[in-house]
Write a protein that holds these residues in place. Structure first.
Motif, PDB file in Angstrom:
ATOM      1  N   ALA A   1       0.833  -1.211   0.000  1.00  0.00           N
ATOM      2  CA  ALA A   1       0.000   0.000   0.000  1.00  0.00           C
ATOM      3  C   ALA A   1       0.863   1.255   0.000  1.00  0.00           C
ATOM      4  O   ALA A   1       0.531   2.258  -0.651  1.00  0.00           O
ATOM      5  N   SER A   2       2.013   1.211   0.702  1.00  0.00           N
ATOM      6  CA  SER A   2       2.905   2.373   0.724  1.00  0.00           C
ATOM      7  C   SER A   2       3.672   2.513  -0.584  1.00  0.00           C
ATOM      8  O   SER A   2       4.045   3.616  -0.982  1.00  0.00           O
TER       9      SER A   2
ATOM     10  N   PRO B   1       0.857   4.221  -3.917  1.00  0.00           N
ATOM     11  CA  PRO B   1      -0.089   5.116  -3.246  1.00  0.00           C
ATOM     12  C   PRO B   1      -1.384   5.356  -4.016  1.00  0.00           C
ATOM     13  O   PRO B   1      -2.419   5.593  -3.409  1.00  0.00           O
TER      14      PRO B   1
ATOM     15  N   SER C   1      -4.330   0.711  -2.134  1.00  0.00           N
ATOM     16  CA  SER C   1      -4.022   1.794  -1.207  1.00  0.00           C
ATOM     17  C   SER C   1      -5.264   2.617  -0.885  1.00  0.00           C
ATOM     18  O   SER C   1      -5.472   3.016   0.265  1.00  0.00           O
TER      19      SER C   1
ATOM     20  N   GLN D   1      -7.569   0.254   1.202  1.00  0.00           N
ATOM     21  CA  GLN D   1      -6.890  -0.398   2.338  1.00  0.00           C
ATOM     22  C   GLN D   1      -7.382  -1.838   2.524  1.00  0.00           C
ATOM     23  O   GLN D   1      -7.631  -2.292   3.643  1.00  0.00           O
TER      24      GLN D   1
END
Length: 427
Positions: free
Chosen positions: A141-142, A145, A150, A153
């Motif tokens: 997810a990081s 972005p 992401s 979530q």
């Protein structure tokens, strides 16, 4: 609380360890002790980065603290960790925090033994226990972005490791335990199956664990058309695209096995580009291949190359009454709320060392598409480094400002005990 945070991805096959906040672990070592024929006692394995350390592992005996994903020998694990912390990482546990990974649905007795190791034997100042799949989700997810993963979530992490394979839905960095599905197949089972096949057809390699593990990693691939590849592997003329020769170590000139012709070992990749019959594919491969010379300890691998990973899609081939990988994923997604299902199918992440088989992603897409409703998209992504993905997620979490408040301290453990402290991790 101390600033020194040790991130430890304690896998059944490999231990990845390093300082929180770094991109890569300082040390990657096999989670075992082994005894080569040249040694009278069990020794610690060298880090994988030490290419110059040349140990002859032919017929080496192995002792592992983790079996089928669970800690069964805490004393052995203590020995390995002690060597790791003192000789390799050179840290002082009493002034360090520990982020440790643990497989989903771990049983309380194993959790208790782990906590005793961390707090009573090593005396770490604090501990956080994370599920590997939630760390993979956090890292991906990081890294992406703008992706749907992401934004929502939410993802489905397929973790195919050393001991077994999990399909785990993750929502806001928490694993949905009620939807976790597991197949009792991993890298260890694949290696054992390859040992059986080779022993039955060529020479007895049942005690050559490290050698066959190496052969599996260099030669095995996932078939995109099983019946076509079985017919190709049966061909006895020269130019067989599937056949590849693996040279066994002789203990004198070389102590590790190697491919006789590394270039031809990748000829199978041309099969996926061709929709023609087996004969026309065979005619395109040039160069004669000699039959393996048994006097020089060479073995020919043909259909073993793809039948070993095939068991992940059809565990019944090994006599296991379990669903294959595609059906396992569908069952995991179907156990979740209907609102989550389309998002989960669009954010499937493959991680773990056993996902490194070539063509696994393409085969899984082909198997999954007929099982998923037409109005759902299926998108599968593979991690850039499936072996280190979990550790990198842990390193990211350890560098977050909230990490200290998430940990259980040694004082809390001594006051409340293991079971009460574990509630903080929401497992």
């Amino acid at each position: 609380m101390s600033n020194n945070i040790v991130v430890l991805d304690n896998g059944g096959g490999l231990i990845k360890a390093g300082q929180g906040g770094e991109r890569d672990p300082l040390v990657v070592i096999p989670n075992c002790l082994f005894k080569p024929l040249s040694s009278k006692k069990f020794i610690y394995p060298p880090p994988l980065s030490d290419a110059d350390v040349d140990i002859d592992l032919t017929s080496a005996a192995v002792r592992r603290p983790i079996d089928r994903g669970y800690l069964i020998n805490p004393d052995l694990q203590r020995d390995i960790w002690s060597h790791l912390f003192t000789s390799l990482l050179r840290i002082t546990p009493t002034s360090s925090s520990l982020l440790l990974t643990e497989p989903p649905l771990s049983i309380p007795s194993v959790q208790r033994a782990t906590d005793e190791l961390v707090f009573e034997d090593f005396g770490f100042s604090s501990l956080y226990v994370a599920n590997p799949q939630s760390l993979v989700h956090l890292y991906e997810a990081s890294r992406q972005p703008g992706s749907i993963l992401s934004r929502t979530q939410c993802s489905l992490v397929v973790d195919c490791g050393f001991s077994f394979t999990h399909a785990v839905p993750v929502l806001h960095n928490f694993t949905l335990n009620y939807a976790v599905k597991r197949i009792d197949l991993g890298g260890k089972a694949f290696t054992n199956y390859l040992k059986e096949l080779v022993s039955y057809r060529s020479i007895n390699v049942m005690d050559q664990t490290f050698l066959m593990d190496d052969a599996k990693e260099k030669l095995c691939f996932v078939s995109l058309d099983l019946h076509r590849d079985l017919n190709l592997a049966r061909e006895r003329r020269t130019g067989n695209v599937i056949k590849s020769t693996f040279v066994l170590p002789d203990g004198v000139t070389h102590t590790k096995g190697y491919l006789k012709d590394p270039q031809s070992a990748n000829n199978f990749l041309t099969l996926g580009l061709s929709d023609e019959g087996p004969n026309s594919v065979m005619d395109k491969v040039d160069g004669e291949k000699k039959k393996a010379d048994m006097n020089k300890n060479e073995i020919d691998l043909t259909n073993e190359r793809f039948l070993v990973p095939e068991t992940l899609f059809h565990p019944a081939d090994l006599g296991m009454n379990q669903a294959g990988l595609a059906e396992c994923i569908v069952r995991a997604v179907s156990s979740c709320h209907s609102y989550l299902q389309p998002v989960l199918y669009q954010s499937i992440i493959l991680t773990g060392g056993s996902t490194l088989f070539p063509q696994l992603k393409e085969r899984l897409e082909r198997e999954l598409r007929p099982l998923v409703p037409d109005h759902f998209d299926v998108k599968i992504t593979t991690q850039e480094d499936p072996i280190l993905g979990v550790w990198r997620g842990g390193s990211l979490l350890a560098s977050s400002p909230d990490f200290e408040s998430m940990c259980v301290t040694k004082a809390e453990y001594e006051e409340l005990g293991s079971a009460r402290c574990r509630r903080r991790f929401f497992h």
